[in-house]
Design a protein around this motif. Structure first.
Motif, PDB file in Angstrom:
ATOM      1  N   SER A  66       0.743  -1.344   0.018  1.00 26.20           N
ATOM      2  CA  SER A  66       0.132   0.055  -0.117  1.00 26.20           C
ATOM      3  C   SER A  66       0.912   1.531  -0.063  1.00 26.20           C
ATOM      4  CB  SER A  66      -0.883  -0.060   1.211  1.00 26.20           C
ATOM      5  OG  SER A  66      -1.764  -1.280   1.287  1.00 26.20           O
ATOM      6  N   ILE A  67       2.157   1.054   0.432  1.00 28.25           N
ATOM      7  CA  ILE A  67       2.813   2.472   0.839  1.00 28.25           C
ATOM      8  C   ILE A  67       3.864   2.512  -0.196  1.00 28.25           C
ATOM      9  CG2 ILE A  67       4.838   3.611   2.160  1.00 28.25           C
ATOM     10  CD1 ILE A  67       3.501   2.107   4.615  1.00 28.25           C
ATOM     11  N   ILE A  68       4.480   1.538  -0.705  1.00 31.45           N
ATOM     12  CA  ILE A  68       5.486   1.671  -1.809  1.00 31.45           C
ATOM     13  C   ILE A  68       4.975   1.548  -3.349  1.00 31.45           C
ATOM     14  CG2 ILE A  68       7.680   0.705  -2.681  1.00 31.45           C
ATOM     15  CD1 ILE A  68       8.073  -0.517   0.171  1.00 31.45           C
ATOM     16  N   PRO A  69       5.303   2.580  -4.051  1.00 24.30           N
ATOM     17  CA  PRO A  69       4.804   2.532  -5.532  1.00 24.30           C
ATOM     18  C   PRO A  69       5.607   1.714  -6.278  1.00 24.30           C
ATOM     19  CG  PRO A  69       6.044   4.482  -5.133  1.00 24.30           C
ATOM     20  CD  PRO A  69       6.003   4.096  -3.707  1.00 24.30           C
ATOM     21  N   LYS A  70       4.998   0.769  -7.170  1.00 22.19           N
ATOM     22  CA  LYS A  70       5.739  -0.280  -8.158  1.00 22.19           C
ATOM     23  C   LYS A  70       6.662   0.276  -8.814  1.00 22.19           C
ATOM     24  CE  LYS A  70       1.423  -2.971  -9.097  1.00 22.19           C
ATOM     25  NZ  LYS A  70       0.746  -3.797  -9.892  1.00 22.19           N
ATOM     26  N   GLU A  71       6.907   1.619  -8.733  1.00 16.80           N
ATOM     27  CA  GLU A  71       8.110   2.030  -9.511  1.00 16.80           C
ATOM     28  C   GLU A  71       9.310   2.038  -8.801  1.00 16.80           C
ATOM     29  OE1 GLU A  71       5.410   4.822  -9.230  1.00 16.80           O
ATOM     30  OE2 GLU A  71       4.418   3.292 -10.476  1.00 16.80           O
ATOM     31  N   PHE A  72       9.170   1.953  -7.309  1.00 14.28           N
ATOM     32  CA  PHE A  72      10.185   1.850  -6.593  1.00 14.28           C
ATOM     33  C   PHE A  72      11.023   0.705  -6.801  1.00 14.28           C
ATOM     34  CE2 PHE A  72      12.058   0.176  -2.713  1.00 14.28           C
ATOM     35  CZ  PHE A  72      12.809   1.165  -2.221  1.00 14.28           C
ATOM     36  N   TYR A  73      10.353  -0.519  -7.060  1.00 14.97           N
ATOM     37  CA  TYR A  73      11.136  -1.711  -7.630  1.00 14.97           C
ATOM     38  C   TYR A  73      11.689  -1.888  -8.628  1.00 14.97           C
ATOM     39  CZ  TYR A  73       8.477  -3.419  -3.147  1.00 14.97           C
ATOM     40  OH  TYR A  73       7.818  -3.552  -2.110  1.00 14.97           O
ATOM     41  N   ILE A  85      15.023  -0.091  -8.334  1.00 16.55           N
ATOM     42  CA  ILE A  85      16.072  -1.116  -7.585  1.00 16.55           C
ATOM     43  C   ILE A  85      16.545  -1.884  -8.539  1.00 16.55           C
ATOM     44  CG2 ILE A  85      16.943  -2.285  -5.914  1.00 16.55           C
ATOM     45  CD1 ILE A  85      14.897  -1.291  -4.163  1.00 16.55           C
ATOM     46  N   PHE A  86      15.649  -2.674  -9.230  1.00 13.32           N
ATOM     47  CA  PHE A  86      15.999  -3.754 -10.161  1.00 13.32           C
ATOM     48  C   PHE A  86      15.919  -3.073 -11.668  1.00 13.32           C
ATOM     49  CE2 PHE A  86      14.574  -5.964  -6.283  1.00 13.32           C
ATOM     50  CZ  PHE A  86      15.420  -6.840  -6.117  1.00 13.32           C
ATOM     51  N   GLN A  87      17.154  -3.030 -12.341  1.00 18.21           N
ATOM     52  CA  GLN A  87      17.152  -2.023 -13.537  1.00 18.21           C
ATOM     53  C   GLN A  87      16.945  -2.914 -14.840  1.00 18.21           C
ATOM     54  OE1 GLN A  87      20.513   0.251 -12.892  1.00 18.21           O
ATOM     55  NE2 GLN A  87      19.575   0.905 -11.035  1.00 18.21           N
ATOM     56  N   ASN A  88      16.468  -4.363 -14.792  1.00 15.46           N
ATOM     57  CA  ASN A  88      16.306  -5.051 -15.958  1.00 15.46           C
ATOM     58  C   ASN A  88      17.804  -5.331 -16.513  1.00 15.46           C
ATOM     59  OD1 ASN A  88      13.793  -6.091 -16.026  1.00 15.46           O
ATOM     60  ND2 ASN A  88      12.886  -4.281 -16.933  1.00 15.46           N
ATOM     61  N   ASN A  89      18.542  -5.607 -15.649  1.00 16.29           N
ATOM     62  CA  ASN A  89      19.920  -5.872 -16.297  1.00 16.29           C
ATOM     63  C   ASN A  89      19.983  -7.145 -15.678  1.00 16.29           C
ATOM     64  OD1 ASN A  89      22.884  -6.571 -15.757  1.00 16.29           O
ATOM     65  ND2 ASN A  89      23.313  -4.540 -16.808  1.00 16.29           N
ATOM     66  N   PHE A  90      20.338  -8.356 -16.048  1.00 18.45           N
ATOM     67  CA  PHE A  90      20.395  -9.754 -15.663  1.00 18.45           C
ATOM     68  C   PHE A  90      21.408  -9.822 -14.661  1.00 18.45           C
ATOM     69  CE2 PHE A  90      23.091 -10.451 -19.331  1.00 18.45           C
ATOM     70  CZ  PHE A  90      23.863 -11.491 -18.869  1.00 18.45           C
ATOM     71  N   LEU A  91      22.491  -9.308 -14.882  1.00 22.16           N
ATOM     72  CA  LEU A  91      23.444  -9.302 -13.882  1.00 22.16           C
ATOM     73  C   LEU A  91      23.235  -8.632 -12.535  1.00 22.16           C
ATOM     74  CD1 LEU A  91      27.080  -9.488 -15.559  1.00 22.16           C
ATOM     75  CD2 LEU A  91      26.122 -11.153 -13.931  1.00 22.16           C
ATOM     76  N   ILE A  92      23.063  -7.370 -12.623  1.00 17.05           N
ATOM     77  CA  ILE A  92      22.853  -6.436 -11.777  1.00 17.05           C
ATOM     78  C   ILE A  92      21.705  -6.805 -10.887  1.00 17.05           C
ATOM     79  CG2 ILE A  92      22.269  -4.038 -10.742  1.00 17.05           C
ATOM     80  CD1 ILE A  92      23.891  -3.147 -13.570  1.00 17.05           C
ATOM     81  N   ASP A  93      20.557  -7.227 -11.576  1.00 16.09           N
ATOM     82  CA  ASP A  93      19.591  -7.808 -10.799  1.00 16.09           C
ATOM     83  C   ASP A  93      19.645  -9.008  -9.949  1.00 16.09           C
ATOM     84  OD1 ASP A  93      18.027  -5.866 -11.625  1.00 16.09           O
ATOM     85  OD2 ASP A  93      16.580  -6.998 -13.030  1.00 16.09           O
ATOM     86  N   SER A  94      20.380 -10.042 -10.577  1.00 17.23           N
ATOM     87  CA  SER A  94      20.521 -11.255  -9.705  1.00 17.23           C
ATOM     88  C   SER A  94      21.631 -10.941  -8.668  1.00 17.23           C
ATOM     89  CB  SER A  94      21.298 -12.391 -10.777  1.00 17.23           C
ATOM     90  OG  SER A  94      22.328 -11.901 -11.470  1.00 17.23           O
ATOM     91  N   PHE A  95      22.593 -10.099  -8.929  1.00 17.41           N
ATOM     92  CA  PHE A  95      23.368  -9.799  -7.903  1.00 17.41           C
ATOM     93  C   PHE A  95      22.481  -9.195  -6.682  1.00 17.41           C
ATOM     94  CE2 PHE A  95      26.252  -6.943  -5.609  1.00 17.41           C
ATOM     95  CZ  PHE A  95      27.220  -7.904  -5.206  1.00 17.41           C
ATOM     96  N   ILE A  96      21.730  -8.169  -6.916  1.00 14.65           N
ATOM     97  CA  ILE A  96      21.014  -7.633  -5.842  1.00 14.65           C
ATOM     98  C   ILE A  96      20.116  -8.522  -5.284  1.00 14.65           C
ATOM     99  CG2 ILE A  96      19.142  -5.584  -5.430  1.00 14.65           C
ATOM    100  CD1 ILE A  96      20.375  -4.148  -7.838  1.00 14.65           C
ATOM    101  N   LEU A 104      12.093 -12.013 -12.940  1.00 14.70           N
ATOM    102  CA  LEU A 104      12.261 -13.276 -12.394  1.00 14.70           C
ATOM    103  C   LEU A 104      13.716 -13.720 -11.860  1.00 14.70           C
ATOM    104  CD1 LEU A 104      10.497 -15.889 -11.997  1.00 14.70           C
ATOM    105  CD2 LEU A 104      11.059 -16.678 -14.133  1.00 14.70           C
ATOM    106  N   ILE A 105      14.574 -13.290 -12.789  1.00 17.57           N
ATOM    107  CA  ILE A 105      16.088 -13.393 -12.356  1.00 17.57           C
ATOM    108  C   ILE A 105      16.482 -12.878 -10.929  1.00 17.57           C
ATOM    109  CG2 ILE A 105      18.521 -12.659 -12.909  1.00 17.57           C
ATOM    110  CD1 ILE A 105      18.115 -13.381 -15.574  1.00 17.57           C
ATOM    111  N   ALA A 106      15.943 -11.614 -10.805  1.00 15.53           N
ATOM    112  CA  ALA A 106      15.995 -10.949  -9.290  1.00 15.53           C
ATOM    113  C   ALA A 106      15.521 -11.970  -8.166  1.00 15.53           C
ATOM    114  CB  ALA A 106      15.693  -9.842  -9.241  1.00 15.53           C
ATOM    115  N   VAL A 107      14.326 -12.422  -8.517  1.00 19.98           N
ATOM    116  CA  VAL A 107      13.415 -13.041  -7.556  1.00 19.98           C
ATOM    117  C   VAL A 107      14.243 -14.361  -7.463  1.00 19.98           C
ATOM    118  CG1 VAL A 107      11.226 -14.196  -6.882  1.00 19.98           C
ATOM    119  CG2 VAL A 107      11.337 -11.995  -7.855  1.00 19.98           C
ATOM    120  N   THR A 108      14.416 -15.093  -8.558  1.00 15.65           N
ATOM    121  CA  THR A 108      15.160 -16.543  -8.316  1.00 15.65           C
ATOM    122  C   THR A 108      16.331 -16.397  -7.519  1.00 15.65           C
ATOM    123  OG1 THR A 108      14.249 -17.088 -10.593  1.00 15.65           O
ATOM    124  CG2 THR A 108      16.085 -18.543  -9.575  1.00 15.65           C
ATOM    125  N   ALA A 109      17.287 -15.562  -7.955  1.00 17.23           N
ATOM    126  CA  ALA A 109      18.583 -15.221  -7.242  1.00 17.23           C
ATOM    127  C   ALA A 109      18.109 -14.967  -5.385  1.00 17.23           C
ATOM    128  CB  ALA A 109      19.338 -14.200  -7.652  1.00 17.23           C
TER     129      ALA A 109
END
Lengths: 140, 168
Positions: free
Chosen positions: A35-42, A45-56, A85-90
């Motif tokens: 309810s508080i955090i807008p979807k844009e926030f996520y 953080i996660f920039q759709n770069n598979f390496l950075i996203d999986s690292f984070i 999905l990569i970030a969530v899997t990591a």
């Protein structure tokens, strides 16, 4: 035999009941965050770069702790918020395989070198597993 | 973190959340209602999965004891030991720290570090929790992830042995 069977289910019930406060707490937190955090926030953080996203994802999963059940609920909700999905899997993999909270116990029981190496490798492998899984998943 | 500390932390965490919701109820009712509705929505979606998880955990506790696992892992050397490490890692239940004394005992009896790492890694693949994973991520994804993790666990075990220098 009947008693052992009963005790097995009794133990299962106790284990689930014990994990409920944390699970409920996380569901409360997720609902509030939703309810508080807008979807844009996520998406920032996660920039759709598979390496950075999986690292984070792997980093957040490594410093988090709780039952795997909690990580599935959290991961599922992150996915619905638009996190890759990569970030969530990591995140899911490192949640269970990297044990920073349990590290002192692991180091004492199984050796410091073993514990450090295993946790570092698990962190790296969470990234590799995430990339491989999503790659195979997208092919099939 | 000890088991009792962890349980206490879980309770504190839940009570803190209830406390925050109670405050929200009075100071920001609309935020309370939207959060509470979302909470009910999640709980309604997952409650039946917990029943399934309970049944699977019960059967797992019944058929798999640490004594049975010990018997296999300390007696089967060679390639088959990797298979049993994967299998028992997947089938083992309960918190990870409960397994450290058991694994330390096996290590003393000659179990290789790579096999221990492999066992610990495969604890991430939990059969009783599969229904919950299916619900959130789909069957195809869960099977692919499980297979990749099993494969990764063996590779990790080999690499760990190279680094730690354990070749029993």
């Amino acid at each position: 035999m009947n008693k052992i069977f009963k005790n097995s289910f009794k133990k299962a019930l106790v284990d689930i009941l014990k994990s409920l406060p944390m699970i409920f707490g996380v569901v409360f937190l997720i609902s509030l965050a939703n309810s508080i955090i807008p979807k844009e926030f996520y998406l920032k953080i996660f920039q759709n770069n598979f390496l950075i996203d999986s690292f984070i994802g792997s980093f957040i999963g490594s410093i988090s702790f709780g039952t795997p059940m909690t990580s599935y609920i959290l991961g599922g909700e992150l996915l619905s918020q638009g996190v890759s999905l990569i970030a969530v899997t990591a995140f899911l993999v490192s949640w269970v395989t990297v044990g920073l909270i349990q590290f002192p116990a692991e180091a004492v029981m199984l050796g410091k070198k073993f514990a450090i190496t295993r946790n570092l490798l698990s962190f790296i492998f969470a990234i590799i597993v995430a990339i491989l899984t999503v790659l195979i998943w997208s092919i099939f | 973190m000890k088991k009792t500390e962890k349980s206490r932390f879980s309770l504190y965490f839940l009570f803190s959340m209830i406390f925050i919701y109670s405050i929200l109820f009075f100071i920001n009712n609309s935020l309370f209602i939207s959060s509470f509705n979302f909470l009910i929505k999640i709980l309604m979606q997952i409650y039946w999965v917990f029943i399934l998880v309970f049944v699977l955990m019960g059967f797992s506790n019944y058929f798999l004891t640490s004594g049975r696992i010990k018997e296999f892992l300390s007696k089967k050397p060679g390639k088959r030991s990797w298979f049993f490490s994967v299998l028992f890692g997947i089938l083992s239940m309960g918190p990870i720290y409960m397994w450290y004394p058991f694994l330390a005992d096996l290590k003393e009896k000659g179990m290789r570090d790579g096999l221990i790492a492999c066992f610990l890694y495969n604890r991430a693949v939990k059969i009783p929790l599969l229904p919950l994973m299916f619900f959130y991520f789909g069957i195809k994804y869960v099977f692919i992830l499980s297979f990749v993790m099993i494969f990764a666990s063996i590779i990790q075990g080999f690499i760990l042995e190279k680094i730690v220098g354990d070749k029993k």
